[in-house]
Every structure is written in structure tokens, then in C-alpha cells.
Scaffold this active site. Structure first.
Site, PDB file in Angstrom:
ATOM      1  N   TYR A  27       0.822  -1.215   0.000  1.00  0.00           N
ATOM      2  CA  TYR A  27       0.000   0.000   0.000  1.00  0.00           C
ATOM      3  C   TYR A  27       0.858   1.268   0.000  1.00  0.00           C
ATOM      4  O   TYR A  27       0.357   2.365  -0.273  1.00  0.00           O
ATOM      5  CB  TYR A  27      -0.971   0.053   1.191  1.00  0.00           C
ATOM      6  CG  TYR A  27      -1.947  -1.101   1.304  1.00  0.00           C
ATOM      7  CD1 TYR A  27      -2.139  -2.003   0.263  1.00  0.00           C
ATOM      8  CD2 TYR A  27      -2.692  -1.292   2.455  1.00  0.00           C
ATOM      9  CE1 TYR A  27      -3.022  -3.064   0.374  1.00  0.00           C
ATOM     10  CE2 TYR A  27      -3.581  -2.350   2.577  1.00  0.00           C
ATOM     11  CZ  TYR A  27      -3.731  -3.238   1.536  1.00  0.00           C
ATOM     12  OH  TYR A  27      -4.611  -4.287   1.669  1.00  0.00           O
ATOM     13  N   HIS A  44       0.434 -11.970   2.083  1.00  0.00           N
ATOM     14  CA  HIS A  44      -0.621 -11.213   1.386  1.00  0.00           C
ATOM     15  C   HIS A  44      -1.409 -12.089   0.390  1.00  0.00           C
ATOM     16  O   HIS A  44      -2.630 -11.971   0.278  1.00  0.00           O
ATOM     17  CB  HIS A  44      -0.007  -9.994   0.689  1.00  0.00           C
ATOM     18  CG  HIS A  44      -0.963  -8.870   0.473  1.00  0.00           C
ATOM     19  ND1 HIS A  44      -0.590  -7.542   0.518  1.00  0.00           N
ATOM     20  CD2 HIS A  44      -2.290  -8.854   0.205  1.00  0.00           C
ATOM     21  CE1 HIS A  44      -1.646  -6.782   0.276  1.00  0.00           C
ATOM     22  NE2 HIS A  44      -2.693  -7.549   0.075  1.00  0.00           N
TER      23      HIS A  44
HETATM   24  P1  NAP Z   1     -14.314  -1.274   1.063  1.00  0.00           P
HETATM   25  O1  NAP Z   1     -13.884  -1.069   2.452  1.00  0.00           O
HETATM   26  O2  NAP Z   1     -15.366  -2.285   0.775  1.00  0.00           O
HETATM   27  O3  NAP Z   1     -14.836   0.102   0.421  1.00  0.00           O
HETATM   28  C1  NAP Z   1     -14.090   1.282   0.474  1.00  0.00           C
HETATM   29  C2  NAP Z   1     -14.842   2.353  -0.296  1.00  0.00           C
HETATM   30  O4  NAP Z   1     -16.087   2.647   0.388  1.00  0.00           O
HETATM   31  C3  NAP Z   1     -14.073   3.650  -0.360  1.00  0.00           C
HETATM   32  O5  NAP Z   1     -14.353   4.221  -1.628  1.00  0.00           O
HETATM   33  C4  NAP Z   1     -14.687   4.496   0.739  1.00  0.00           C
HETATM   34  O6  NAP Z   1     -14.642   5.871   0.447  1.00  0.00           O
HETATM   35  C5  NAP Z   1     -16.123   4.039   0.718  1.00  0.00           C
HETATM   36  N1  NAP Z   1     -16.766   4.133   2.031  1.00  0.00           N
HETATM   37  C6  NAP Z   1     -16.300   3.667   3.204  1.00  0.00           C
HETATM   38  N2  NAP Z   1     -17.182   3.887   4.192  1.00  0.00           N
HETATM   39  C7  NAP Z   1     -18.236   4.542   3.639  1.00  0.00           C
HETATM   40  C8  NAP Z   1     -19.458   5.040   4.145  1.00  0.00           C
HETATM   41  N3  NAP Z   1     -19.766   4.905   5.435  1.00  0.00           N
HETATM   42  N4  NAP Z   1     -20.313   5.643   3.276  1.00  0.00           N
HETATM   43  C9  NAP Z   1     -19.995   5.772   1.961  1.00  0.00           C
HETATM   44  N5  NAP Z   1     -18.851   5.313   1.426  1.00  0.00           N
HETATM   45  C10 NAP Z   1     -17.976   4.698   2.247  1.00  0.00           C
HETATM   46  O7  NAP Z   1     -13.078  -1.611   0.115  1.00  0.00           O
HETATM   47  P2  NAP Z   1     -11.513  -1.938   0.225  1.00  0.00           P
HETATM   48  O8  NAP Z   1     -10.729  -0.717   0.480  1.00  0.00           O
HETATM   49  O9  NAP Z   1     -11.204  -2.746  -0.983  1.00  0.00           O
HETATM   50  O10 NAP Z   1     -11.372  -2.946   1.456  1.00  0.00           O
HETATM   51  C11 NAP Z   1     -11.129  -2.523   2.787  1.00  0.00           C
HETATM   52  C12 NAP Z   1      -9.709  -2.831   3.238  1.00  0.00           C
HETATM   53  O11 NAP Z   1      -9.422  -4.214   3.121  1.00  0.00           O
HETATM   54  C13 NAP Z   1      -8.622  -2.193   2.374  1.00  0.00           C
HETATM   55  O12 NAP Z   1      -8.497  -0.821   2.583  1.00  0.00           O
HETATM   56  C14 NAP Z   1      -7.431  -2.996   2.799  1.00  0.00           C
HETATM   57  O13 NAP Z   1      -6.960  -2.571   4.071  1.00  0.00           O
HETATM   58  C15 NAP Z   1      -8.037  -4.383   2.858  1.00  0.00           C
HETATM   59  N6  NAP Z   1      -7.881  -5.149   1.581  1.00  0.00           N
HETATM   60  C16 NAP Z   1      -7.077  -6.249   1.593  1.00  0.00           C
HETATM   61  C17 NAP Z   1      -6.911  -6.993   0.434  1.00  0.00           C
HETATM   62  C18 NAP Z   1      -6.044  -8.213   0.470  1.00  0.00           C
HETATM   63  O14 NAP Z   1      -5.668  -8.726  -0.594  1.00  0.00           O
HETATM   64  N7  NAP Z   1      -5.735  -8.724   1.639  1.00  0.00           N
HETATM   65  C19 NAP Z   1      -7.566  -6.628  -0.754  1.00  0.00           C
HETATM   66  C20 NAP Z   1      -8.401  -5.514  -0.727  1.00  0.00           C
HETATM   67  C21 NAP Z   1      -8.552  -4.785   0.444  1.00  0.00           C
HETATM   68  P3  NAP Z   1     -13.649   6.910   1.201  1.00  0.00           P
HETATM   69  O15 NAP Z   1     -12.268   6.343   1.093  1.00  0.00           O
HETATM   70  O16 NAP Z   1     -13.857   8.163   0.440  1.00  0.00           O
HETATM   71  O17 NAP Z   1     -14.096   7.034   2.632  1.00  0.00           O
END
Ligand code: NAP
Length: 276
Positions: free
Chosen positions: A54, A112
Site C-alpha cells: 500500500y 498477502h
Molecule cells: P471497502 O472497504 O469495501 O470500500 C471502500 C470504499 O467505500 C471507499 O471508496 C470508501 O470511500 C467508501 N466508504 C467507506 N465507508 C463509507 C461510508 N460509510 N459511506 C460511503 N462510502 C464509504 O473496500 P476496500 O478498500 O477494498 O477494502 C477494505 C480494506 O481491506 C482495504 O483498505 C485494505 O486494508 C483491505 N484489503 C485487503 C486486500 C487483500 O488482498 N488482503 C484486498 C483488498 C482490500 P472513502 O475512502 O472516500 O471514505
């Protein structure tokens, strides 16, 4: 019906891991990312998820340092990238992660993906070594399918603490969750909001309206009902606070059944090197 009381001051825990954490993927601007982390900690979050890839471990570390919260009270997780999974690279890159994060240990270190340089014996013996040295408290894996989970358990001396994979109402992952539950491995859901796709699902909208909360809060409450830890990524205070309100959302059996019955399927994270 209007919802509820104020959100609780702390999240429930699974084996000492707070079941609601802050994701940080694509929170890349240093100052912004540090602010998001500090804001979350001040609201009550005690679980932060980052990864080498990241590019924000230093910002996450600054956010933890900025907040008026003891480092020891934060459950901090990072992940070793697929190019760093040869035995010595695990050791060296983790040392670099600790330096960037400005901490002496991480609470959870994940593989990862079971891809790239991943090779169970050399990779996982390095994870065991880090646990023995005390710089890593727990070993996790991410994006592991059932056969990879079993192989990791057989290879590690340490307990396998968690498997982090995509999970939300549009990708409920019943079989993989059941496999992890049976193996005693905690499940951590990434993309728990399906990166925004859950907001437009009518079944989720109806439950959100019934409880007078947002769709993201419903998605996170549904995961908690399943015993799953969620790490939604949110940047600004409004989203970070909104996701925290999920802790006071008490879904009833009818709500859970309505969400379980959604048949639309979406996988948001699907790189070429995925094992499925
Ligand atoms: P997510 O958490 O499902 O969605 C994030 C999106 O939703 C962002 O655009 C965010 O906008 C928006 N959001 C968040 N809360 C909100 C709310 N209350 N109302 C409206 N919009 C909202 O997606 P993700 O980032 O893919 O997954 C979460 C975390 O999981 C990642 O950040 C990472 O730490 C981890 N991850 C791990 C892997 C892996 O391979 N292990 C893969 C993907 C993700 P804003 O940013 O503008 O708030």
C-alpha cells in the site's frame, strides 16, 4: 423506527482482535492517511490494517503516533507482499515494515497472497522465526483457499490466527468461512462494503431504512452477525464515524435472512495471480 443508542466505545473482539478495523488500501496521501488513522483511533477504532504494497506504512505509523492512544492498545496488522516471500526477504522486509511503522512489533503479519515467491516451508518458517523473536505476535494469511489454509497449518509451528479474504453480502464465501471456522482460524473480511457496490442493493437498502442507518452500517453488522471481523476503508471522518455506528446495529433473524437471500454475486479484487 429510529436507531438506537450511541455507538459503543469499543468493538467486540475475536481472540483479542477488535472485530471492526480501519482499512487503508489506496489511502496514499501521507498526511491524509495519517489523519484517517488518527481520527479512527480517536473515535474508538483499535484495529488498523495496512500492507507493504500500500506504500503507506510510514503514514499509518504517523497516525498512530499522532493519536492520543497507546501503541499497545492498537491491534496493528500488515502484510508481506508476494515478491518478498522468500525466507530471508520475509525477515528483511518485515524489519523494514516495522521501521516505517515506527513500532517494535506488529500484532498480526499476513502472507498477502499464496502467489509470487510464496513457498510454504521457506516462507512460513520465516514467519515462525519472527514470532519467536517477538516482532510478530500472530501469523495470518490472506486470499488463501481451503487447501492453502490446511497446508499453512501443517507447516507452521505458530497457530494460524486469521485468513483475510474478500467477503460481503455479494460474496458471502460460505464454504471458505466454514472451513476456517472448523480449523479455528479467524476470518477477516476485506472489501466489506464491496467497494461501494452494497449501497445500491435493494435488500440492504430496506434493512438500512428499517433501522434508520446507512447501507454500509448494515453490511458491516451482517458480517459481525456471521462472526467475521471487517476492515472497511474510509478516508474522511464522516465515513469513519458512519462505519463505527454499525456496532450498535442489531440485525434480527429476518434481516439476516433477507441479506442471506441476495443472489447477486460480485468479486471486486481478482488479480491475475489470484489462486482461484
Ligand atoms: P471497502 O472497504 O469495501 O470500500 C471502500 C470504499 O467505500 C471507499 O471508496 C470508501 O470511500 C467508501 N466508504 C467507506 N465507508 C463509507 C461510508 N460509510 N459511506 C460511503 N462510502 C464509504 O473496500 P476496500 O478498500 O477494498 O477494502 C477494505 C480494506 O481491506 C482495504 O483498505 C485494505 O486494508 C483491505 N484489503 C485487503 C486486500 C487483500 O488482498 N488482503 C484486498 C483488498 C482490500 P472513502 O475512502 O472516500 O471514505
Amino acid at each position: 423506527m429510529s436507531q438506537d443508542t450511541a455507538s459503543p466505545a469499543s468493538a467486540p473482539t475475536a481472540d483479542e482482535m477488535p472485530m471492526l478495523g480501519l482499512g487503508t488500501w489506496q489511502n496514499e496521501d501521507h498526511e491524509q492517511c495519517a489523519d484517517s488513522v488518527a481520527t479512527a483511533l480517536e473515535i474508538g477504532y483499535r484495529h488498523i490494517d495496512t500492507a507493504q504494497i500500500y506504500g503507506n506504512e510510514a503514514a499509518v505509523g504517523d497516525g498512530i503516533a499522532q493519536a492520543d492512544v497507546d501503541r499497545d492498545d492498537v491491534f496493528l496488522a500488515t502484510k508481506v507482499w508476494i515478491s518478498e516471500l522468500a525466507h530471508d526477504d520475509v525477515l528483511e522486509s518485515t524489519e523494514e515494515s516495522l521501521r516505517k511503522l515506527g513500532v517494535d512489533y506488529v500484532d498480526l503479519l499476513y502472507v498477502h497472497w499464496p502467489s509470487g515467491e510464496y513457498d510454504p516451508e521457506p516462507t512460513l518458517t520465516a514467519f515462525d522465526q519472527l514470532v519467536d523473536e517477538g516482532t510478530v505476535k500472530r501469523v495470518g494469511v490472506s486470499n488463501f483457499e481451503p487447501e492453502h489454509v490446511d497446508e499453512a497449518i501443517d507447516t507452521l509451528d505458530a497457530d494460524l490466527f486469521a485468513n483475510q479474504f474478500e467477503c460481503h453480502p455479494l460474496l458471502p464465501q460460505d464454504e471458505l468461512r466454514a472451513h476456517c471456522d472448523e480449523a479455528g482460524v479467524n476470518v477477516v473480511a476485506y472489501s466489506p462494503l464491496a467497494r461501494g457496490k452494497v449501497f445500491d442493493v435493494p435488500e440492504i437498502q430496506r434493512v438500512a431504512e428499517k433501522h434508520d442507518v446507512s447501507e454500509p452500517a448494515v453490511s458491516l453488522a451482517w458480517l459481525r452477525e456471521k462472526g467475521v471481523t471487517a476492515i472497511p476503508k474510509a478516508t474522511g471522518e464522516d465515513h469513519i464515524r458512519d462505519n463505527w455506528t454499525s456496532l450498535s446495529v442489531d440485525l434480527d433473524d429476518e434481516d439476516v435472512a433477507a441479506i442471506d437471500a441476495i443472489d447477486e454475486r460480485e468479486r471486486e479484487v481478482d488479480p491475475d495471480f489470484a489462486p482461484w
